[in-house]
Design a protein around this motif. Sequence first.
Motif, mmCIF file in Angstrom:
data_model
loop_
_atom_site.group_PDB
_atom_site.id
_atom_site.type_symbol
_atom_site.label_atom_id
_atom_site.label_comp_id
_atom_site.label_asym_id
_atom_site.label_seq_id
_atom_site.Cartn_x
_atom_site.Cartn_y
_atom_site.Cartn_z
ATOM 1 N N VAL A 25 0.861 -1.183 0.000
ATOM 2 C CA VAL A 25 0.000 0.000 0.000
ATOM 3 C C VAL A 25 0.898 1.234 0.000
ATOM 4 C CG1 VAL A 25 -1.750 1.297 1.283
ATOM 5 C CG2 VAL A 25 -1.832 -1.209 1.240
ATOM 6 N N VAL A 26 0.725 2.080 -1.013
ATOM 7 C CA VAL A 26 1.547 3.281 -1.144
ATOM 8 C C VAL A 26 0.844 4.480 -0.507
ATOM 9 C CG1 VAL A 26 2.582 4.863 -2.832
ATOM 10 C CG2 VAL A 26 2.575 2.396 -3.264
ATOM 11 N N LYS A 27 -0.492 4.503 -0.641
ATOM 12 C CA LYS A 27 -1.237 5.665 -0.148
ATOM 13 C C LYS A 27 -2.707 5.281 0.002
ATOM 14 C CE LYS A 27 -2.076 9.669 -2.650
ATOM 15 N NZ LYS A 27 -1.646 10.922 -3.282
ATOM 16 N N THR A 28 -3.340 5.784 1.066
ATOM 17 C CA THR A 28 -4.790 5.596 1.245
ATOM 18 C C THR A 28 -5.444 6.963 1.323
ATOM 19 O OG1 THR A 28 -4.310 3.583 2.511
ATOM 20 C CG2 THR A 28 -6.563 4.444 2.635
ATOM 21 N N VAL A 29 -6.518 7.135 0.555
ATOM 22 C CA VAL A 29 -7.245 8.413 0.517
ATOM 23 C C VAL A 29 -8.686 8.148 0.951
ATOM 24 C CG1 VAL A 29 -8.089 10.270 -0.990
ATOM 25 C CG2 VAL A 29 -5.785 9.327 -1.328
ATOM 26 N N LEU A 30 -9.153 8.878 1.957
ATOM 27 C CA LEU A 30 -10.536 8.735 2.434
ATOM 28 C C LEU A 30 -11.261 10.069 2.241
ATOM 29 C CD1 LEU A 30 -12.889 7.326 3.906
ATOM 30 C CD2 LEU A 30 -11.702 7.739 6.063
ATOM 31 N N ARG A 31 -12.325 10.041 1.457
ATOM 32 C CA ARG A 31 -13.091 11.251 1.126
ATOM 33 C C ARG A 31 -12.175 12.413 0.715
ATOM 34 N NH1 ARG A 31 -16.732 8.690 4.671
ATOM 35 N NH2 ARG A 31 -15.550 9.234 6.526
ATOM 36 N N GLY A 32 -11.253 12.088 -0.183
ATOM 37 C CA GLY A 32 -10.409 13.126 -0.772
ATOM 38 C C GLY A 32 -9.177 13.494 0.034
ATOM 39 N N ARG A 33 -9.028 12.947 1.215
ATOM 40 C CA ARG A 33 -7.915 13.318 2.079
ATOM 41 C C ARG A 33 -6.927 12.161 2.216
ATOM 42 N NH1 ARG A 33 -8.322 13.908 8.440
ATOM 43 N NH2 ARG A 33 -6.118 14.314 8.745
#
Length: 354
Positions: free
Chosen positions: A324-332
């Motif tokens: 996993v490189v990056k997780t985005v939740l509701r644009g953040r």
Amino acid sequence: MPTLTIPGLIDVHVHLRQPGGEHKEDYASGTAAALAGGVTCVLDMPNTTPPTTTAERLEAKQGLARTNARCDVGVFVGASIDNADEIAAAAPHACALKIYVNSTFGPLRVDNWELLDRHVANWPATKMIVAHAEGDVLDRVLEIAQRHAKPIHIAHVATRQEIEMIVAAKERGQRVTCEVTPHHLVLTRDDLPRLGPFGDVRPRLAGPDDRAALWQHLDYVDCIATDHAPHSIDEKHSDNVPPGLPGLETTLPLMLTAVDEGRLTLERLIALTRTNPERIFNLPPQPDTTVEVEIGPRYRLSNHGLQTKCGWTPFAELEVAGRVVKTVLRGRTVFDGERVLAEPGSGRVLFAAE
Ligand code: NCD
Ligand code: ZN
């Protein structure tokens, strides 16, 4: 190295241990582990201390999640020996009803058929019933759900016998769905000499033929769920070993490795970890919620650097090809590949009263 973007994962089976088990995990640490694993929504099991068996306890637990969770959380209520006539009233605010037909960690257990029948009869068909039902018990549970025309979801299917029963029920047209765990897809009882207490889980790790059957019938599996069940290292080394394994941070590395090796398509992985869970549990959409992953470079999983409070994984030292490189939740951006950036209380509690 090129990366791919997939939707945030929904894990329909986690134990975040609050209240009563905060030395193992809590909402802040468990949801940090979720985000580091690319999971943006979790459904939290009721075998806490006290167990979530009343509307008041559900509301109290949702209050804890509201101030501590960093990703979205739905909370289960549990069927007990004395709440069959009342717990259905809590259905609007629960993500689902959990029924333990086999015994496991914690006191929750519905241990006779008449009582199980009453729970299934009373629970509304608009919310899911999730059953822990192993082996021969599963056949009886399927029959009861069918008789009451209630949809049922079978937790952590682990053996050839169980998956074949579910295939048969689906082919008869029954409204049954099921999940498998990454540990039952990756490990077998042959790993127990190496893992010792760190391989003790319910359902137990099964044989190589059981594992093969899960892969063979993967088209009939609806969800991959971790059954993230952290226990402390001290507890695992004790005379009274509690069953359960953590899994939130290792699911994508393991399943992306299966994609890399051609045993799973990315499309199927998205169905198993996002679209099916969302549909089965009727969960609200999470707009602009994605996970950036890398597939290819191989490395070894490790007990170090985990977000889960328990500080170990049964998959340590296993070579994987996904990250996993990056997780985005509701644009953040809530996880940047190293650090969890979402603060406690920034997650939403699903189905909660206003
Ligand atoms: C779970 C736990 O520790 O809460 N343990 C496990 O072995 N899976 C209980 C459960 O989900 O059965
Ligand atoms: Zn569980």
